[in-house]
Design a protein around this motif. Structure first.
Motif, PDB file in Angstrom:
ATOM      1  N   UNK A   1       5.344  11.401   3.284  1.00  0.00           N
ATOM      2  CA  UNK A   1       4.700  11.778   4.143  1.00  0.00           C
ATOM      3  C   UNK A   1       3.199  11.041   4.010  1.00  0.00           C
ATOM      4  N   UNK A   2       2.707  11.414   2.803  1.00  0.00           N
ATOM      5  CA  UNK A   2       1.244  10.883   2.585  1.00  0.00           C
ATOM      6  C   UNK A   2       1.060   9.705   2.823  1.00  0.00           C
ATOM      7  N   UNK A   3       1.937   8.663   2.237  1.00  0.00           N
ATOM      8  CA  UNK A   3       1.866   7.156   2.321  1.00  0.00           C
ATOM      9  C   UNK A   3       2.394   6.650   3.699  1.00  0.00           C
TER      10      UNK A   3
ATOM     11  N   UNK B   1       1.066  -1.212   0.025  1.00  0.00           N
ATOM     12  CA  UNK B   1       0.134   0.092   0.005  1.00  0.00           C
ATOM     13  C   UNK B   1       0.759   1.320   0.014  1.00  0.00           C
ATOM     14  N   UNK B   2       1.939   1.306   0.780  1.00  0.00           N
ATOM     15  CA  UNK B   2       2.870   2.418   0.888  1.00  0.00           C
ATOM     16  C   UNK B   2       3.426   2.807  -0.399  1.00  0.00           C
ATOM     17  N   UNK B   3       3.967   1.594  -1.113  1.00  0.00           N
ATOM     18  CA  UNK B   3       4.639   1.832  -2.179  1.00  0.00           C
ATOM     19  C   UNK B   3       3.809   2.394  -3.262  1.00  0.00           C
ATOM     20  N   UNK B   4       2.505   1.893  -3.507  1.00  0.00           N
ATOM     21  CA  UNK B   4       1.681   2.217  -4.402  1.00  0.00           C
ATOM     22  C   UNK B   4       1.475   3.728  -4.385  1.00  0.00           C
ATOM     23  N   UNK B   5       1.030   4.191  -3.096  1.00  0.00           N
ATOM     24  CA  UNK B   5       0.584   5.629  -2.996  1.00  0.00           C
ATOM     25  C   UNK B   5       1.876   6.447  -3.024  1.00  0.00           C
ATOM     26  N   UNK B   6       3.111   6.027  -2.591  1.00  0.00           N
ATOM     27  CA  UNK B   6       4.369   6.778  -2.843  1.00  0.00           C
ATOM     28  C   UNK B   6       4.463   7.064  -4.405  1.00  0.00           C
ATOM     29  N   UNK B   7       4.441   6.034  -5.016  1.00  0.00           N
ATOM     30  CA  UNK B   7       4.942   6.217  -6.518  1.00  0.00           C
ATOM     31  C   UNK B   7       3.794   7.134  -7.203  1.00  0.00           C
TER      32      UNK B   7
END
Length: 276
Positions: free
Chosen positions: A197-199, A154-160
């Motif tokens: 930060x958002x992720x 989830x974190x990597x998807x949002x970051x990218x």
């Protein structure tokens, strides 16, 4: 505690009597579908059009979890490090593909996400094993790795996705910084910062409020399995720690791995990446 969660009958490789116990145990999950039918009825009454999607979702959950249950049962009986690695790589591959799909406009997104998830979770797991927090056995490593991989996905998807969108929005600012001699990292520092930060905010916020708003899954499962609340919180603290560690490493790693797709070798933006 272990005997409550995994009866001895389930630990014998060739004892199929546990299948009967499994089928008997499935009566409660089947009964619990009553609330799903309630949701379907409400969806139909309100004309939401989600009735079929709900039914398909719950059927998939039954099938997928049942298959995974049998697969894990087989792996636990083997007690072989090779099966741990195979299961772990399978989870990372699926997670990388899913995260890549969420950031479709990032070139080779699934490979970037997969490598980042692999790095973040592997480093975290290595530290936990070295510190003897968990023994290196399928029964411990596979469930723990699954939690970390899912969270890192989830974190990597949002970051990218957020990083590309921010650079696209502020492309003139980034190009000006590059023209003045800034490196890609320097030119996109603020965009990288905002994306990370958002992720990571949901992970950190969840850690801040754990136990105050809701009891997490791992803790709830242990308590329902017969463990004392004090034993359950010990595991949950470990889980929250490893979630933050794996998520942060994965998020930062994915920003570095995105650059070859975002910039040319001459430190110029790949405009075709940001044109759509």
């Amino acid at each position: 505690m272990e005997s409550l969660l995994f009866p001895q009958a389930m630990l014998q490789p060739w004892d199929w009597a546990w299948i009967i116990d499994f089928l008997k145990g499935m009566m409660k999950p089947v009964a619990a579908t009553a609330v799903v039918f309630l949701a379907v009825a409400l969806s139909f009454y309100q004309k939401l059009g989600m009735e079929l999607e709900m039914i398909v979702a719950i059927l998939r959950a039954f099938i997928q979890l049942s298959i995974i249950g049998f697969v894990l049962q087989f792996i636990f009986n083997q007690d072989n490090a090779g099966w741990i690695l195979l299961a772990y790589l399978f989870m990372v591959s699926i997670a990388g593909y899913t995260a890549g799909q969420r950031a479709k406009h990032v070139p080779r997104g699934m490979y970037v996400a997969g490598a980042s998830i692999l790095t973040g979770t592997a480093v975290t797991m290595f530290v936990l094993v070295v510190l003897s927090v968990f023994p290196f056995t399928p029964r411990y490593i596979i469930p723990v790795a699954g939690m970390m991989v899912g969270n890192a996905m989830t974190v990597t998807g949002v970051t990218m996705k957020r990083l590309r969108e921010d650079i696209k929005t502020q492309i003139n600012l980034v190009e000006t910084a590059l023209a003045l001699g800034a490196t890609p990292r320097e030119a996109t520092h603020e965009q990288v910062k905002r994306a990370a930060i958002l992720a990571l905010s949901p992970v950190v916020d969840n850690t801040k409020t754990v136990g105050l708003i809701s009891l997490p899954g791992a803790m709830t499962g242990l308590i329902m399995g017969g463990a004392s609340p004090l034993e359950a919180i010990q595991l949950q603290i470990v889980v929250m720690n490893m979630m933050i560690g794996a998520a942060t490493i994965s998020s930062i790693m994915v920003t570095y791995l995105c650059w070859p797709s975002f910039f040319t070798k001459a430190y110029q933006l790949e405009t075709k990446v940001f044109s759509s």
